[in-house]
Design an enzyme around this catalytic site. Structure first.
Site, PDB file in Angstrom:
ATOM      1  N   ASP A  38       7.226   2.956  20.113  1.00 23.19           N
ATOM      2  CA  ASP A  38       8.001   3.020  18.879  1.00 23.19           C
ATOM      3  C   ASP A  38       9.394   3.510  19.236  1.00 23.19           C
ATOM      4  O   ASP A  38       9.606   4.110  20.298  1.00 23.19           O
ATOM      5  CB  ASP A  38       7.350   3.973  17.879  1.00 23.19           C
ATOM      6  CG  ASP A  38       7.761   3.690  16.438  1.00 23.19           C
ATOM      7  OD1 ASP A  38       6.905   3.224  15.654  1.00 23.19           O
ATOM      8  OD2 ASP A  38       8.933   3.938  16.083  1.00 23.19           O
ATOM      9  N   ASP A  64      12.389   0.092  21.937  1.00 25.88           N
ATOM     10  CA  ASP A  64      13.071  -0.723  20.943  1.00 25.88           C
ATOM     11  C   ASP A  64      12.573  -2.152  21.147  1.00 25.88           C
ATOM     12  O   ASP A  64      12.934  -2.806  22.134  1.00 25.88           O
ATOM     13  CB  ASP A  64      14.589  -0.642  21.138  1.00 25.88           C
ATOM     14  CG  ASP A  64      15.352  -1.553  20.187  1.00 25.88           C
ATOM     15  OD1 ASP A  64      14.720  -2.304  19.411  1.00 25.88           O
ATOM     16  OD2 ASP A  64      16.597  -1.528  20.238  1.00 25.88           O
ATOM     17  N   TYR A 161      12.654 -11.846   5.316  1.00 24.95           N
ATOM     18  CA  TYR A 161      11.325 -11.321   5.592  1.00 24.95           C
ATOM     19  C   TYR A 161      10.267 -12.418   5.476  1.00 24.95           C
ATOM     20  O   TYR A 161       9.414 -12.572   6.343  1.00 24.95           O
ATOM     21  CB  TYR A 161      11.002 -10.177   4.638  1.00 24.95           C
ATOM     22  CG  TYR A 161       9.758  -9.401   5.027  1.00 24.95           C
ATOM     23  CD1 TYR A 161       9.776  -8.525   6.103  1.00 24.95           C
ATOM     24  CD2 TYR A 161       8.574  -9.536   4.301  1.00 24.95           C
ATOM     25  CE1 TYR A 161       8.645  -7.807   6.462  1.00 24.95           C
ATOM     26  CE2 TYR A 161       7.440  -8.822   4.648  1.00 24.95           C
ATOM     27  CZ  TYR A 161       7.476  -7.960   5.728  1.00 24.95           C
ATOM     28  OH  TYR A 161       6.355  -7.262   6.085  1.00 24.95           O
ATOM     29  N   LYS A 165       8.262 -13.726   8.759  1.00 24.39           N
ATOM     30  CA  LYS A 165       6.816 -13.568   8.825  1.00 24.39           C
ATOM     31  C   LYS A 165       6.096 -14.917   8.874  1.00 24.39           C
ATOM     32  O   LYS A 165       5.030 -15.041   9.503  1.00 24.39           O
ATOM     33  CB  LYS A 165       6.328 -12.727   7.651  1.00 24.39           C
ATOM     34  CG  LYS A 165       6.694 -11.252   7.759  1.00 24.39           C
ATOM     35  CD  LYS A 165       6.082 -10.611   9.013  1.00 24.39           C
ATOM     36  CE  LYS A 165       6.231  -9.110   9.043  1.00 24.39           C
ATOM     37  NZ  LYS A 165       5.609  -8.496  10.238  1.00 24.39           N
ATOM     38  N   THR A 196       3.688   1.434   3.103  1.00 26.83           N
ATOM     39  CA  THR A 196       4.161   2.107   4.303  1.00 26.83           C
ATOM     40  C   THR A 196       5.619   2.471   4.058  1.00 26.83           C
ATOM     41  O   THR A 196       6.178   2.167   3.000  1.00 26.83           O
ATOM     42  CB  THR A 196       4.033   1.201   5.542  1.00 26.83           C
ATOM     43  OG1 THR A 196       4.862   0.039   5.351  1.00 26.83           O
ATOM     44  CG2 THR A 196       2.580   0.752   5.747  1.00 26.83           C
TER      45      THR A 196
END
Length: 259
Positions: A38, A64, A161, A165, A196
């Site tokens: 992460d 990254d 997005y 995706k 989240t």
């Protein structure tokens, strides 16, 4: 019943929080040695330390996932630390804050390109370097994380997005077919309403409104836990799914069953 991963090594990206953290914990609890990758060093280290305190084998490596050098390095470090790489969960994928909320024609090119990079570039780089190792070391199993936004319109995350995706799904299927004869399985989950930190980029009030609006579109009308998403990843990476590759598993409370 999903089997255990004793003797296996797993690499999880975006492992500091959310679905990534739940996935790292699930792999560890099932016996795998886990690398948590992460960009968030403080939280990532805390997650790894908590797993070690519980008696599991876990290490954090700052990564990254938009950087090819760092993705290549985390795969190399995984092998150096635990002696191999058998399992991977590519959870990285996010929407730029400016792309959450505004209408399509109001979104900037910069926000669109950032979101595409976070969703598609990261998955490509992770797959590339994970497969490069696995193809010469007996294969493995990889699970990517797409979204319902990549399968149908749900209004969240903006055009970037949804497009990013959707591309993750095509990339997953391409890799699955390309490497099936070399013992590498590649699948993905498509989470439904799983709150989240990404949901909260445009503020808590907007996030709460969005979550409540989405939940009513699910036949099972409740938020989905990150542990429930991790359970899907566990199954896809397990020997129980030995004949499953190129699959998109919606974990969505029945949302896609309506279409």
């Amino acid at each position: 019943m999903t089997g255990r991963f004793d003797g296996k090594v797993a690499l999880v990206t975006a492992a500091a929080d959310g679905i990534g953290a739940a996935t790292a914990r699930a792999f560890a609890e099932k016996g795998a040695c886990v690398i948590l990758a992460d960009i968030n060093v403080e939280l990532g280290e805390q997650r790894a330390e908590a797993l070690r305190a519980a008696g599991h084998q876990a290490r954090f490596v700052k990564t990254d996932a938009t950087s090819e050098e760092e993705v290549e390095a985390v795969v190399r470090r995984t092998v150096e630390i635990f002696g191999g790489l058998h399992l991977a969960a590519n959870v990285v994928g996010d929407a730029h804050p400016e792309s959450v909320g505004p209408e399509f024609h109001q979104q900037s090119l910069a926000a669109f390109e950032h979101t595409i990079s976070m969703c598609l570039r990261t998955t490509f780089l992770c797959l590339k370097h994970q497969i490069a190792y696995m193809v010469d070391h007996g294969g493995g199993a990889i699970a990517n994380v797409t979204s319902l936004a990549g399968m149908l319109y749900n209004g969240w995350g903006g055009a970037g997005y949804g497009a990013g995706k959707a591309a993750v799904i095509r990339l997953t299927k391409f890799a699955a077919v390309s490497y099936a004869d070399r013992g590498i399985r590649v699948n993905c989950i498509a989470p439904g309403v799983t709150p989240t930190r990404a949901y909260y980029k445009s503020g808590p009030e907007y996030a709460r409104t969005l979550i409540d609006e989405q939940v009513v579109n699910q036949p099972i009308r409740r938020e989905i836990e990150t542990s429930e998403q991790a359970a899907g990843i566990m199954w896809l990476c397990s020997d129980d799914a030995a004949m499953v590759t190129g699959h998109v598993l919606p974990i969505d409370g029945g949302w896609t069953a309506q279409y």
